[in-house]
Scaffold this motif. Sequence first.
Motif, short mmCIF file in Angstrom:
data_model
loop_
_atom_site.label_atom_id
_atom_site.label_comp_id
_atom_site.label_asym_id
_atom_site.label_seq_id
_atom_site.Cartn_x
_atom_site.Cartn_y
_atom_site.Cartn_z
N ARG A 80 44.01 15.56 57.94
CA ARG A 80 44.50 16.62 58.82
C ARG A 80 44.02 16.44 60.26
O ARG A 80 44.71 16.82 61.19
CB ARG A 80 44.05 17.99 58.31
CG ARG A 80 44.72 18.47 57.06
CD ARG A 80 46.09 18.94 57.34
NE ARG A 80 46.02 20.00 58.34
CZ ARG A 80 46.98 20.83 58.60
NH1 ARG A 80 48.08 20.77 57.94
NH2 ARG A 80 46.84 21.75 59.54
N GLN A 89 40.26 28.40 61.33
CA GLN A 89 40.98 29.03 60.22
C GLN A 89 41.78 28.00 59.44
O GLN A 89 41.88 28.07 58.22
CB GLN A 89 41.90 30.15 60.72
CG GLN A 89 42.59 30.92 59.61
CD GLN A 89 41.60 31.56 58.65
OE1 GLN A 89 40.58 32.11 59.04
NE2 GLN A 89 41.92 31.49 57.36
N GLY A 90 42.33 27.01 60.15
CA GLY A 90 43.06 25.93 59.48
C GLY A 90 42.17 25.11 58.58
O GLY A 90 42.56 24.73 57.47
N ALA A 92 39.41 26.23 57.13
CA ALA A 92 39.09 27.10 55.99
C ALA A 92 40.25 27.13 55.00
O ALA A 92 40.05 27.07 53.79
CB ALA A 92 38.75 28.51 56.47
N SER A 93 41.47 27.20 55.51
CA SER A 93 42.65 27.23 54.64
C SER A 93 42.81 25.94 53.84
O SER A 93 43.12 25.96 52.65
CB SER A 93 43.92 27.49 55.46
OG SER A 93 43.88 28.76 56.04
N GLN A 94 42.59 24.80 54.52
CA GLN A 94 42.70 23.51 53.84
C GLN A 94 41.64 23.36 52.76
O GLN A 94 41.92 22.87 51.66
CB GLN A 94 42.57 22.37 54.85
CG GLN A 94 43.79 22.18 55.69
CD GLN A 94 44.96 21.73 54.86
OE1 GLN A 94 44.92 20.70 54.19
NE2 GLN A 94 46.02 22.52 54.85
N ALA A 96 40.11 25.81 51.15
CA ALA A 96 40.46 26.74 50.07
C ALA A 96 41.58 26.16 49.21
O ALA A 96 41.54 26.27 47.98
CB ALA A 96 40.86 28.10 50.63
N ALA A 97 42.57 25.52 49.84
CA ALA A 97 43.67 24.91 49.08
C ALA A 97 43.17 23.79 48.18
O ALA A 97 43.59 23.66 47.02
CB ALA A 97 44.74 24.40 50.04
N GLU A 98 42.24 22.98 48.69
CA GLU A 98 41.66 21.90 47.88
C GLU A 98 40.85 22.46 46.72
O GLU A 98 40.93 21.95 45.60
CB GLU A 98 40.78 20.99 48.72
CG GLU A 98 41.51 19.90 49.43
CD GLU A 98 42.28 18.99 48.49
OE1 GLU A 98 41.71 18.44 47.53
OE2 GLU A 98 43.48 18.84 48.71
N ALA A 113 35.43 32.04 49.20
CA ALA A 113 36.17 31.65 50.40
C ALA A 113 35.26 30.83 51.31
O ALA A 113 34.12 31.22 51.56
CB ALA A 113 36.68 32.89 51.13
N SER A 115 33.51 29.27 54.59
CA SER A 115 33.14 29.81 55.90
C SER A 115 33.10 28.65 56.88
O SER A 115 32.45 27.64 56.62
CB SER A 115 31.77 30.48 55.78
OG SER A 115 31.24 30.72 57.05
N CYS A 128 31.42 23.69 57.88
CA CYS A 128 32.12 24.37 56.79
C CYS A 128 31.15 24.55 55.63
O CYS A 128 30.59 23.59 55.11
CB CYS A 128 33.32 23.56 56.34
SG CYS A 128 34.24 24.32 54.99
#
Length: 149
Positions: A80, A89-90, A92-94, A96-98, A113, A115, A128
Motif C-alpha cells: 500500500r 486511518q488508512g 488502521a483499516s488495512q 484491521a482487514a488483514e 481495533a 491504534s 501501529c
Amino acid sequence: FNGVALETLESCAKMTENDIQRLIAAGVTVLEQRGGVRCIRAVTTRTSTNGVADYSLRSLSTTRIIDAVISSIRDTLAARLAGTRISMQGVASQVAAELMARQDEGLIEQFDAPSVRALEGDPSVALCALSFKVAHVLSQIHISAHIRL
C-alpha cells in the motif's frame, strides 16, 4: 510441525504416555514411530517473559501463527505504501482487514481495533499497535469411549 513425518530419520525409541507428557512439559519436541518417524508436538524452550513464567509461546505452532500474521500485515502495508499516500486511518483499516482475514482463516480467534499514531518528532513515521488472540492449535486428541451392550 505437529504430526509431520521426518523422512531423514528411520526410527526412534518407544516411550510411555507419561514420559511423552513429561518431556513436552519440559520443552522437548518428542518424536514417535507411526508410519515413519513423526513429530508429536513441536515446542520451544521459551518459558518466561521478562523473568515471569509464561508458557504461551511454548508451542512452536503459536510462534509460527504470530509470524504469519505479522508478516501478512507488513506485506500488505508495504504494498500500500509503494508510491502512494496513505492516512493513519488508512493504515488502521488495512491492518484491521488483514486481521479479519487471518481470523477467517482460523489463525486468530479475536482482535482489537488497531491504534495508529505518528512517531513523536517524525510525523512521516506511523506507529501501529495491534492486539490479537492466537487460535489454539490441537496437537493431540484423546478419545474416550463408553460402550454399552
